[in-house]
Design an enzyme around this catalytic site. Structure first.
Site, PDB file in Angstrom:
ATOM      1  N   CYS A 385      54.702  79.716 -18.018  1.00 48.22           N
ATOM      2  CA  CYS A 385      56.136  79.822 -17.480  1.00 48.22           C
ATOM      3  C   CYS A 385      56.513  81.145 -17.225  1.00 48.22           C
ATOM      4  O   CYS A 385      56.070  81.585 -16.071  1.00 48.22           O
ATOM      5  CB  CYS A 385      56.967  79.245 -18.536  1.00 48.22           C
ATOM      6  SG  CYS A 385      58.736  78.621 -17.709  1.00 48.22           S
ATOM      7  N   HIS A 510      54.453  73.958 -19.189  1.00 44.87           N
ATOM      8  CA  HIS A 510      54.120  74.088 -20.579  1.00 44.87           C
ATOM      9  C   HIS A 510      53.335  73.119 -20.982  1.00 44.87           C
ATOM     10  O   HIS A 510      53.600  71.903 -21.509  1.00 44.87           O
ATOM     11  CB  HIS A 510      55.586  73.861 -21.322  1.00 44.87           C
ATOM     12  CG  HIS A 510      56.558  74.814 -21.245  1.00 44.87           C
ATOM     13  ND1 HIS A 510      56.655  76.004 -21.986  1.00 44.87           N
ATOM     14  CD2 HIS A 510      57.607  75.179 -20.272  1.00 44.87           C
ATOM     15  CE1 HIS A 510      57.709  76.806 -21.511  1.00 44.87           C
ATOM     16  NE2 HIS A 510      58.435  76.376 -20.429  1.00 44.87           N
ATOM     17  N   GLU A 512      51.547  73.184 -23.798  1.00 35.85           N
ATOM     18  CA  GLU A 512      51.567  73.037 -24.981  1.00 35.85           C
ATOM     19  C   GLU A 512      52.253  71.647 -25.409  1.00 35.85           C
ATOM     20  O   GLU A 512      51.988  71.039 -26.622  1.00 35.85           O
ATOM     21  CB  GLU A 512      52.327  74.034 -25.939  1.00 35.85           C
ATOM     22  CG  GLU A 512      53.603  74.293 -25.711  1.00 35.85           C
ATOM     23  CD  GLU A 512      54.053  75.454 -24.355  1.00 35.85           C
ATOM     24  OE1 GLU A 512      55.049  75.875 -24.161  1.00 35.85           O
ATOM     25  OE2 GLU A 512      53.253  75.304 -23.610  1.00 35.85           O
TER      26      GLU A 512
END
EC number: 6.3.4.2
Length: 555
Positions: A385, A510, A512
């Site tokens: 990001c 993102h 994750e």
């Protein structure tokens, strides 16, 4: 699998004595155990704060904001739920006091309560019960975690609502689990049960009698201690469990299973299920505790490093990357504001550098220094990001020679806005829930590292941002060697970048949020693999002298 058509059963998880006891992890672990017994599980987190969602809250106060596929900004506990079970979280899996009141007030304005005085009971509590039923979605069991600590005034409407639920759905369809603390007092050399007794007393005064107790402790509770707690808290001795501190969060389901918690829940719910199949969890825990390839150090360059919960999903995704490579990931949190002072020696102590997402100008020049160090020293780099945007700015300044290049977020007068406000964000003034949020498609370019890592041409990833790479500069960056390996097929937005000749990858999304211990995200698995290769290569060479890079206007 339990036959469809049966009523959803509800497990309500509350906490007492102190906050941060681990209700979210306990709820996620219970979900994992029940799912491994063949039951369909869903989760709901009820947060007592008045914010509509945590999207505008400081990471120092709240920790990470977890983003769902449908674009909801939610509590970090939803990340635990997704990582531990197969349940997909959406905006209906997290409600706050603010959102509940917003719903009720909107109904009042529409005239749905015409002629009535709108009150906490029954209108707010009825709304809470309605969202609980909605979150169940036909699952066999809904696990409802009530945030905060019993005794907090903010939690009272939620506790009253779950008290009523037992009478609405029947005793066999609702179970109350209370997580509490049993501290060991070193000076006295003994465990103390009084905090637990007082916490349960507080809960009973509200009208809730817990069916089982999870007693958080750094050691096993002896049988006589459990019997004492059971006597004073009015629960069956077989319903008092040690919630033991363990080295890895992925050991919690196994620890609770050894205590017999899932068997007790099956008994309380009067539900038949198969024996749990926990071999996968045992394998994961073994890999975390006994990695065959040793340890690798990942440097996280950010400004929220004092509170590790700010990067919870990121930290866990890196652990998953270690699992995929049979290695232990050691996280080194590097304060980007300190790098701006000129000492970059901490960067020389890591095997790879990651710049995570974030907002605001503070610490950005330090992040840019981290990017520059990684690029010039060929240290594996991963930018997420804002991390991608920092990589773009660094290359613009130091490779393309665009002096003063910056993001419009930080400098509206920059002569080279290589990062610009998205078209759809222009004119947006509200802060909450207005970013580019949720899952969007990304097309990966053939022959790139991104395409090789994913093994697919089209992927969907979750976003949370307002700014993007400025495509007006794309040709200049490509001429300088940057590869735009991922692009949104609908709008042409740059989603991924990389540099050839080293592991230097950035993504605007993102990843994750999609990583799980049983399915590590390919970008994290690839990043940790590159870090291991860099570590091994460095060990074969004499240590290089740490170079201090000059800190100037251009980074």
């Amino acid at each position: 699998m339990v036959k469809r058509g049966k009523k959803t059963k509800y497990l309500f998880v509350t906490g007492g004595v102190v906050s941060s006891l681990g209700k979210g992890l306990s709820a996620a672990s219970i979900g994992a155990l029940l799912e491994n017994r063949g039951l369909e599980v869903q989760h709901l987190k009820l947060d007592p704060y008045i914010n509509v969602d945590p999207g505008t809250m400081s990471p120092f106060q709240h920790g990470e904001v977890f983003v769902t596929d449908d674009g909801a900004e939610t509590d970090l506990d939803l990340g635990h739920y997704e990582r531990f079970t197969s349940a997909k979280m959406t905006r209906r899996n997290n409600y706050t006091t603010g959102r509940i009141y917003q719903n009720v007030i909107q109904r009042e304005r529409r005239g749905e309560y015409l002629g009535k005085t709108v009150q906490v009971i029954p209108h707010i509590t009825d709304e809470i019960k309605a969202v609980i039923r909605e979150a169940a979605g036909g699952a066999d069991i809904l696990i409802v975690e009530v945030g905060g600590t019993v005794g907090d005034i903010e939690s009272l409407p939620f506790l009253e609502a779950i008290r009523q639920m037992k009478y609405d759905v029947g005793e066999e369809n609702a179970v109350y689990a209370h997580l509490t603390l049993v501290p060991f007092i070193a000076a006295a050399g003994e465990l103390k049960t009084k905090p637990t007794q007082h916490s349960v007393k507080e809960l009973r005064e509200i009208g809730i009698q817990p069916d089982l107790l999870l007693c958080r402790s750094d050691r096993e509770l002896p049988r006589d201690m459990k019997d004492k707690i059971a006597l004073f808290c009015n629960v069956d001795p077989s319903a008092v469990f040690t919630a033991l501190d363990v080295p890895s969060i992925y050991e919690v389901p196994l620890s609770l299973h050894r205590e017999g918690l899932d068997d007790k829940l099956a008994e309380l719910f009067n539900i038949w299920s198969r024996a749990p199949r926990l071999e996968r969890w045992e394998t994961i825990v073994d890999k975390v505790k006994n990695p065959r390839r040793g340890e690798v150090r990942i440097g996280i360059v950010g400004k929220y490093v004092e509170l590790h919960e700010s990067y919870k999903s990121l930290n866990e995704a890196l652990v998953h990357g270690g699992i995929a490579n049979d290695a232990r990931v050691k996280l080194a949190f590097i304060d980007s504001t300190k790098l701006e002072e000129g000492d970059l020696s901490d960067l020389d102590k890591v095997d790879a550098i990651l710049v995570p997402g974030g907002f605001g100008i503070r610490g950005t020049e330090g992040k840019i220094l981290g990017v520059k160090y990684a690029r010039e020293h060929k240290v594996p780099f991963f930018g997420i990001c804002l991390g991608l945007q920092m990589a773009v700015i660094e290359m613009a300044r130091n490779v393309l020679g665009l002096a003063g290049a910056n993001s419009l977020e930080f400098d509206e007068a920059t002569p080279h806005p290589v990062v610009t406000l998205m078209e759809g964000q222009k004119g947006v003034t509200d802060k909450g829930g207005t970013m580019r949020l949720g899952a969007y498609p990304c097309t990966l370019k053939e022959g790139t590292k991104a395409r090789a890592l994913y093994g697919a041409e089209l992927v969907h990833e979750r976003h949370r941002h307002r700014f993007e790479f400025n495509n007006d500069y794309r040709a200049q960056f490509e001429a300088a060697g940057m590869v735009f390996s991922g692009v949104n097929p609908d709008l042409g937005l740059v989603e991924m970048i990389e540099l050839p000749g080293q592991h230097f990858v950035g993504c605007q999304f993102h990843p994750e949020f999609r990583s799980k211990p049983f399915a590590p995200h390919p970008l994290f698995a690839g990043f940790v693999k590159a870090a291991l290769e860099h570590r091994d290569a460095q060990q074969r060479q004499p240590p290089a002298e740490v170079k201090k890079l000059a800190v100037g206007k251009n980074g």
